[in-house]
Design a protein around this motif. Structure first.
Motif, PDB file in Angstrom:
ATOM      1  N   PHE A  78       5.444   9.903  19.019  1.00  0.00           N
ATOM      2  CA  PHE A  78       6.801  10.140  18.509  1.00  0.00           C
ATOM      3  C   PHE A  78       6.849  11.438  17.698  1.00  0.00           C
ATOM      4  O   PHE A  78       7.746  12.270  17.847  1.00  0.00           O
ATOM      5  CB  PHE A  78       7.208   8.940  17.643  1.00  0.00           C
ATOM      6  CG  PHE A  78       8.655   8.927  17.195  1.00  0.00           C
ATOM      7  CD1 PHE A  78       9.594   9.825  17.682  1.00  0.00           C
ATOM      8  CD2 PHE A  78       9.070   7.969  16.278  1.00  0.00           C
ATOM      9  CE1 PHE A  78      10.926   9.785  17.263  1.00  0.00           C
ATOM     10  CE2 PHE A  78      10.394   7.914  15.853  1.00  0.00           C
ATOM     11  CZ  PHE A  78      11.318   8.828  16.337  1.00  0.00           C
ATOM     12  N   PRO A  82       7.812  14.240  20.843  1.00  0.00           N
ATOM     13  CA  PRO A  82       8.979  13.355  20.875  1.00  0.00           C
ATOM     14  C   PRO A  82       9.628  13.251  22.263  1.00  0.00           C
ATOM     15  O   PRO A  82      10.104  12.178  22.643  1.00  0.00           O
ATOM     16  CB  PRO A  82       9.950  13.975  19.864  1.00  0.00           C
ATOM     17  CG  PRO A  82       9.406  15.307  19.519  1.00  0.00           C
ATOM     18  CD  PRO A  82       7.958  15.306  19.837  1.00  0.00           C
ATOM     19  N   TYR A  85       7.625  10.758  24.144  1.00  0.00           N
ATOM     20  CA  TYR A  85       7.835   9.423  23.560  1.00  0.00           C
ATOM     21  C   TYR A  85       9.133   8.829  24.100  1.00  0.00           C
ATOM     22  O   TYR A  85       9.175   7.669  24.540  1.00  0.00           O
ATOM     23  CB  TYR A  85       7.875   9.553  22.039  1.00  0.00           C
ATOM     24  CG  TYR A  85       8.277   8.316  21.260  1.00  0.00           C
ATOM     25  CD1 TYR A  85       7.342   7.328  20.961  1.00  0.00           C
ATOM     26  CD2 TYR A  85       9.578   8.149  20.779  1.00  0.00           C
ATOM     27  CE1 TYR A  85       7.701   6.204  20.212  1.00  0.00           C
ATOM     28  CE2 TYR A  85       9.942   7.036  20.029  1.00  0.00           C
ATOM     29  CZ  TYR A  85       8.997   6.072  19.755  1.00  0.00           C
ATOM     30  OH  TYR A  85       9.362   4.968  19.018  1.00  0.00           O
ATOM     31  N   ALA A  86      10.198   9.639  24.089  1.00  0.00           N
ATOM     32  CA  ALA A  86      11.504   9.147  24.549  1.00  0.00           C
ATOM     33  C   ALA A  86      11.446   8.757  26.025  1.00  0.00           C
ATOM     34  O   ALA A  86      11.978   7.721  26.426  1.00  0.00           O
ATOM     35  CB  ALA A  86      12.569  10.222  24.315  1.00  0.00           C
ATOM     36  N   LEU A  89       8.912   5.511  26.697  1.00  0.00           N
ATOM     37  CA  LEU A  89       9.389   4.212  26.233  1.00  0.00           C
ATOM     38  C   LEU A  89      10.675   3.789  26.944  1.00  0.00           C
ATOM     39  O   LEU A  89      10.934   2.598  27.069  1.00  0.00           O
ATOM     40  CB  LEU A  89       9.531   4.204  24.717  1.00  0.00           C
ATOM     41  CG  LEU A  89       8.160   4.210  24.032  1.00  0.00           C
ATOM     42  CD1 LEU A  89       8.282   4.479  22.551  1.00  0.00           C
ATOM     43  CD2 LEU A  89       7.430   2.908  24.246  1.00  0.00           C
ATOM     44  N   TYR A  93      10.511   0.289  29.517  1.00  0.00           N
ATOM     45  CA  TYR A  93      11.288  -0.584  28.640  1.00  0.00           C
ATOM     46  C   TYR A  93      10.821  -2.038  28.718  1.00  0.00           C
ATOM     47  O   TYR A  93      10.455  -2.638  27.702  1.00  0.00           O
ATOM     48  CB  TYR A  93      12.776  -0.508  29.013  1.00  0.00           C
ATOM     49  CG  TYR A  93      13.665  -1.216  28.023  1.00  0.00           C
ATOM     50  CD1 TYR A  93      14.130  -0.552  26.897  1.00  0.00           C
ATOM     51  CD2 TYR A  93      14.022  -2.553  28.193  1.00  0.00           C
ATOM     52  CE1 TYR A  93      14.927  -1.201  25.972  1.00  0.00           C
ATOM     53  CE2 TYR A  93      14.826  -3.206  27.269  1.00  0.00           C
ATOM     54  CZ  TYR A  93      15.270  -2.522  26.163  1.00  0.00           C
ATOM     55  OH  TYR A  93      16.048  -3.167  25.248  1.00  0.00           O
TER      56      TYR A  93
ATOM     57  N   PHE B  78      12.520   2.557  18.459  1.00  0.00           N
ATOM     58  CA  PHE B  78      13.196   3.858  18.454  1.00  0.00           C
ATOM     59  C   PHE B  78      13.149   4.483  19.847  1.00  0.00           C
ATOM     60  O   PHE B  78      14.114   5.070  20.308  1.00  0.00           O
ATOM     61  CB  PHE B  78      12.528   4.798  17.449  1.00  0.00           C
ATOM     62  CG  PHE B  78      12.931   4.558  16.035  1.00  0.00           C
ATOM     63  CD1 PHE B  78      14.096   5.130  15.536  1.00  0.00           C
ATOM     64  CD2 PHE B  78      12.171   3.756  15.195  1.00  0.00           C
ATOM     65  CE1 PHE B  78      14.485   4.906  14.219  1.00  0.00           C
ATOM     66  CE2 PHE B  78      12.561   3.517  13.884  1.00  0.00           C
ATOM     67  CZ  PHE B  78      13.723   4.093  13.397  1.00  0.00           C
ATOM     68  N   GLY B  79      11.993   4.339  20.508  1.00  0.00           N
ATOM     69  CA  GLY B  79      11.843   4.962  21.814  1.00  0.00           C
ATOM     70  C   GLY B  79      12.466   4.150  22.929  1.00  0.00           C
ATOM     71  O   GLY B  79      13.075   4.696  23.841  1.00  0.00           O
ATOM     72  N   THR B  80      12.306   2.817  22.878  1.00  0.00           N
ATOM     73  CA  THR B  80      12.802   2.011  23.986  1.00  0.00           C
ATOM     74  C   THR B  80      14.334   2.010  24.034  1.00  0.00           C
ATOM     75  O   THR B  80      14.916   2.247  25.083  1.00  0.00           O
ATOM     76  CB  THR B  80      12.311   0.554  23.894  1.00  0.00           C
ATOM     77  OG1 THR B  80      12.610   0.050  22.600  1.00  0.00           O
ATOM     78  CG2 THR B  80      10.820   0.452  24.150  1.00  0.00           C
ATOM     79  N   ASN B  81      14.975   1.771  22.906  1.00  0.00           N
ATOM     80  CA  ASN B  81      16.433   1.617  22.910  1.00  0.00           C
ATOM     81  C   ASN B  81      17.197   2.846  22.436  1.00  0.00           C
ATOM     82  O   ASN B  81      18.388   2.971  22.705  1.00  0.00           O
ATOM     83  CB  ASN B  81      16.837   0.423  22.048  1.00  0.00           C
ATOM     84  CG  ASN B  81      16.377  -0.881  22.644  1.00  0.00           C
ATOM     85  OD1 ASN B  81      15.176  -1.135  22.729  1.00  0.00           O
ATOM     86  ND2 ASN B  81      17.309  -1.702  23.090  1.00  0.00           N
ATOM     87  N   SER B  83      16.248   6.328  22.813  1.00  0.00           N
ATOM     88  CA  SER B  83      15.437   7.478  23.223  1.00  0.00           C
ATOM     89  C   SER B  83      16.169   8.803  22.986  1.00  0.00           C
ATOM     90  O   SER B  83      15.544   9.810  22.700  1.00  0.00           O
ATOM     91  CB  SER B  83      15.033   7.348  24.689  1.00  0.00           C
ATOM     92  OG  SER B  83      16.142   7.563  25.526  1.00  0.00           O
ATOM     93  N   SER B  86      15.432   9.552  19.482  1.00  0.00           N
ATOM     94  CA  SER B  86      14.024   9.940  19.310  1.00  0.00           C
ATOM     95  C   SER B  86      13.788  11.364  19.781  1.00  0.00           C
ATOM     96  O   SER B  86      13.082  12.132  19.118  1.00  0.00           O
ATOM     97  CB  SER B  86      13.103   9.036  20.113  1.00  0.00           C
ATOM     98  OG  SER B  86      13.466   7.714  19.964  1.00  0.00           O
ATOM     99  N   ALA B  87      14.341  11.701  20.932  1.00  0.00           N
ATOM    100  CA  ALA B  87      14.111  13.033  21.473  1.00  0.00           C
ATOM    101  C   ALA B  87      14.721  14.093  20.545  1.00  0.00           C
ATOM    102  O   ALA B  87      14.157  15.163  20.371  1.00  0.00           O
ATOM    103  CB  ALA B  87      14.711  13.150  22.869  1.00  0.00           C
ATOM    104  N   THR B 401      19.456   4.900  24.628  1.00  0.00           N
ATOM    105  CA  THR B 401      18.707   5.336  25.811  1.00  0.00           C
ATOM    106  C   THR B 401      19.630   5.428  27.025  1.00  0.00           C
ATOM    107  O   THR B 401      20.259   4.435  27.399  1.00  0.00           O
ATOM    108  CB  THR B 401      17.584   4.331  26.117  1.00  0.00           C
ATOM    109  OG1 THR B 401      16.734   4.263  24.982  1.00  0.00           O
ATOM    110  CG2 THR B 401      16.785   4.738  27.338  1.00  0.00           C
ATOM    111  N   PRO B 402      19.723   6.620  27.663  1.00  0.00           N
ATOM    112  CA  PRO B 402      20.671   6.787  28.769  1.00  0.00           C
ATOM    113  C   PRO B 402      20.362   5.890  29.970  1.00  0.00           C
ATOM    114  O   PRO B 402      21.277   5.403  30.639  1.00  0.00           O
ATOM    115  CB  PRO B 402      20.517   8.264  29.160  1.00  0.00           C
ATOM    116  CG  PRO B 402      19.804   8.911  28.040  1.00  0.00           C
ATOM    117  CD  PRO B 402      19.016   7.860  27.350  1.00  0.00           C
TER     118      PRO B 402
END
Lengths: 340, 460
Positions: A78, A82, A85-86, A89, A93, B78-81, B83, B86-87, B401-402
């Motif tokens: 993260f 980043p 990470y995005a 994840l 999911y 933060f990353g799963t839902n 993103s 997060s980015a 997350t898109p």
């Protein structure tokens, strides 16, 4: 915006550094939480109630710290990369949810099991089932990552179930075998009597299974048309490193089993694990997402990497390693079952 | 309400966060209390401290593990839902959360093993050190989490590079006065929560005529600590209100519940909004006190919700009532702890007499006051921040997350709800059992391995 050369160089080195820390954290996580997840997997194959308690006791003092390395992996990704990470994840999911759910169940069941009367069976099942599922999902995610994931405009563009492929399932089986191998090595190190013998019987089977899965997935990768396949074609001499490590590890493990050398089994199992890990790393570098995203493209800006480096990288990480070793030292030697 | 990935992700975050915060709220203070008991035990050698330590350790283990496993979820959510968040904010939020895992999470999780299983294996000094490390770890952990959340509430020290938030001044992020009122607010809240759990346990044993000595120590220490901390907390709480007033007018006006700008302003106690008409359909208020609490004068002009653009207003009910529940709990704690200190002192001067039963009952049933205040406070802070995820800079709707589908989001929410519904009652039940057994009871913390694993000397 133009950056001067010095800054570019500094940032580039920091990207290297954080890619290394990320790889290192993944490896530490695998080697440490790997053995306690492995003990959890083996727990499901052992029906002797006394031996099951002993298995638990060998990992109770350390599993919590081991599992935390997963959070370190997640937060380093993260912080330093980043964009990756995005993407990771979002792409994973469902596997992440299953993994976390399994880890939650497994973690609490270890604490609850010793306190429960009637529900003991339920918590035992949650412990071994959770360990198995968490490991399998980690393995499939690694497999799916090797195959590559769909992205467009820097965002994940695939579906919720894309990660589930035959190759990913092989990864799942491979990691279950690998963690169980580490777990058996740990048990041999930590126990005596019946459980030690039982673990020794499992070691050769698990070794054959693990090495077979690693080789199969490696050959599959070479035959396949993944982005990674071409990387090995370009520089085949690198194959020697994991190959030598696997042979050394397998030889050492065979020796350990034959001569009943308790302290040799875990390090040798770890060597086999490291060999597979090296193959994995060589396949990727310098790509964090093969064909789509390089490490330095995914990296956070220099201001973030420097802030991380001067505190977490330079000071905290060495301290963490020292006290982690210290705590393992405190709990060194054989654990002996205590009469209830 | 249409169930889309956004609302499902928000519900999931609220649900997992609420579940998680319950445990740190308890364990931050409990870790400190355990370290204190171990220190007292070392200093005085009185067996009672050791007995209390062992007793609370049994409870700590369960709460701590529930906190750890539910905390891991937060690190990945933060990353799963979220993103897109997060980015974009990764360069700032990432390092803050990474520092949390490096400096705190690893520390507490690693030394936790020594604390629970290492009694027989290490010297008393090393053992005490381990207790301290766990206590420090839990506190440092909350610092980073508050630093991260404070940046989302009042973003400072950044510049936009494309659509990424890039740190330009870490010093500004850490010296933000908002952080330095919010972090103490949370730590005090955690200590108060634990103090009330400890005092309530002591009160309950006293009512049941059990564990007299331990119960006295718990009552005295729990109430004494609470009595000192609660006035401090009310002051710090007021300072938190001031930062909201200064930086987040949309949240502030929702908490106040006043639609129209008033001079002097009323203080509303109860209200039900009529959002279309931009007024309250029903309200009960006190004249002038609004001005007093907001500006410490009796005639100040205070802005109403109408001063905030319609598409930047948070929901009304949660911030409005969440805030009142939190303050109400604070007043309950003030009353119980101050009357408690007075009554226990009087009881001690009057040898052999316990504090009156009504008071013991009041203390025993006030054990959840800290938890309720913390959850209500966080709901106020987080829902009051809406529709922003990074206040004034990024909307929550643009953070999700898109690629997330409704079915995937629903699946994960159901997984967490199911799991937590299984482990929460179980954990609560095992804590209850430990409480019922009381100090000095037979230990059953682990798979018979509670006394630490006995080692033989290593073979050379």
């Amino acid at each position: 915006m133009p950056l001067d050369l010095m800054q570019t160089l500094a940032a580039f080195n920091l990207v290297h550094f954080w890619a290394l820390v990320l790889a290192f954290a993944i490896l530490i996580y695998g080697l440490l939480d790997g053995f306690d997840l492995g003990v959890g997997i083996l727990f499901g194959f052992n029906a002797d109630p006394v031996q099951r308690d002993q298995m638990m006791q060998t990992i109770e003092p350390v599993w919590d710290g081991n599992e935390t390395w997963l959070v370190v992996v997640g937060t380093v990704l993260f912080a330093a990369f980043p964009a990756a990470y995005a993407i990771f994840l979002s792409a994973f999911y469902l596997p992440v949810v299953i993994l976390l759910g399994a880890l939650i169940l497994r973690g609490v069941s270890m604490e609850f099991r010793g306190r429960s009367g009637r529900l003991r069976g339920l918590w035992s099942g949650c412990f071994s089932g959770g360990s198995l599922v968490a490991t399998f999902v980690q393995g499939t995610a690694i497999g799916a990552l090797v195959e590559g994931i769909d992205i467009s405009n820097g965002e994940y563009a695939g579906g919720a179930w894309d990660w589930l492929s035959p190759f990913a399932l092989l990864g799942g089986f491979g990691l279950v075998a690998g963690y169980a191998l580490l777990g058996a090595g740990w048990l041999v190190l930590k126990t005596r009597g019946g459980l030690r013998e039982w673990s020794y019987r499992w070691l050769p089977r698990l070794m054959v299974l693990t090495v077979a899965c690693v080789l199969a997935s490696f050959i599959w990768t070479l035959m396949g048309s993944m982005d990674i396949s071409h990387r090995w074609a370009d520089s085949p001499e690198w194959v020697m490193v994991p190959l030598v490590l696997v042979l050394l590890g397998a030889g050492g493990l065979a020796l350990s089993v034959r001569q009943r050398r308790d302290r040799l089994a875990y390090p040798m199992a770890a060597m086999i694990f490291i060999a597979a890990f090296c193959a994995f790393i060589f396949s990727f570098w310098p790509w964090i997402l093969p064909g789509d995203l390089r490490f330095y493209q995914a990296a956070a800006p220099p201001a973030s990497l420097q802030f991380l480096f001067y505190g977490a990288g330079l000071v905290v990480l060495p301290v963490v390693l020292i006290y982690t070793v210290g705590v393992y030292w405190i709990f060194r030697g054989k654990s002996r079952p205590i009469d209830p | 309400m249409e169930l889309d990935p956004l609302i499902l992700s928000r519900i999931q975050f609220a649900f997992t966060m609420t579940f998680h915060i319950i445990f740190p709220s308890f364990t931050i203070g409990l870790a400190a209390w355990l370290a204190t008991l171990e220190g007292l035990s070392l200093a005085t050698s009185r067996p009672i401290y050791r007995e209390l330590f062992d007793f609370w350790l049994r409870i700590f283990v369960i709460a701590f593990v529930m906190g750890v496993v539910s905390g891991i979820v937060m690190a990945f959510q933060f990353g799963t839902n979220w993103s897109a968040l997060s980015a974009r904010t990764g360069p700032i939020q990432g390092p803050l959360l990474a520092y949390e895992s490096f400096t705190a999470f690893l520390l507490e999780a690693t030394f936790f093993g020594v604390m629970v299983f290492g009694r027989q294996r290490v010297s008393r000094g090393v053992y005490f050190f381990s207790c301290l490390m766990v206590a420090i770890g839990t506190t440092v952990s909350s610092f980073w989490i508050l630093a991260n959340n404070t940046w989302m509430q009042v973003p400072v020290g950044y510049a936009m590079q494309g659509n990424q938030f890039v740190p330009t001044d870490w010093g500004a992020i850490f010296s933000s006065e908002v952080l330095w009122v919010r972090f103490p607010h949370m730590i005090l809240a955690a200590y108060l929560t634990t103090a009330f759990c400890v005092a309530a346990t002591g009160a309950w044993y006293t009512l049941r005529h059990r564990h007299a000595e331990g119960a006295r120590v718990m009552l005295r220490m729990g109430l004494g600590l609470a009595a000192v901390l609660i006035p401090l907390q009310l002051v710090i709480g007021h300072l938190n209100g001031e930062y909201v007033e200064a930086h987040q007018p949309s949240k502030f006006t929702a908490i106040e519940g006043r639609w129209q700008t008033e001079q002097p302003a009323r203080l509303l106690l109860l209200a039900w909004p009529d959002e279309a008409a931009e007024r309250n359909a029903f309200e009960i208020g006190v004249p002038v006190m609004g001005s007093f609490f907001d500006s410490l004068t009796f005639d100040s002009r205070e802005p109403g919700i109408v001063t905030v653009p319609v598409n930047e207003r948070p929901p009304f009910l949660v911030p409005f009532y969440g805030f009142r529940i939190m303050v109400g709990m604070g007043l309950v704690m003030l009353f119980v702890s101050w009357s408690g200190v007075w009554l226990t002192r009087r009881a001690r001067m009057d040898k052999g007499r316990a504090p009156p039963r009504w008071f013991l009952w009041a203390t025993a049933i006030s054990f959840p006051s800290g938890f309720i205040a913390i959850v209500a406070g966080w709901f106020t802070a987080e829902i009051g921040r809406q529709p922003w995820v990074v206040f004034g800079a990024l909307r929550t709707a643009d953070a999700v997350t898109p690629s997330l589908t409704t079915s995937a989001a629903l699946t994960s929410l159901l997984v967490y709800v199911t799991l937590y519904s299984l482990i929460f009652p179980a954990g609560t039940y095992y804590i209850w059992r430990a409480l019922r057994a009381g100090p000095g009871a037979e230990k059953t913390t682990s798979n018979q391995g509670d006394r630490g694993l006995i080692v033989e000397p290593a073979r050379v």
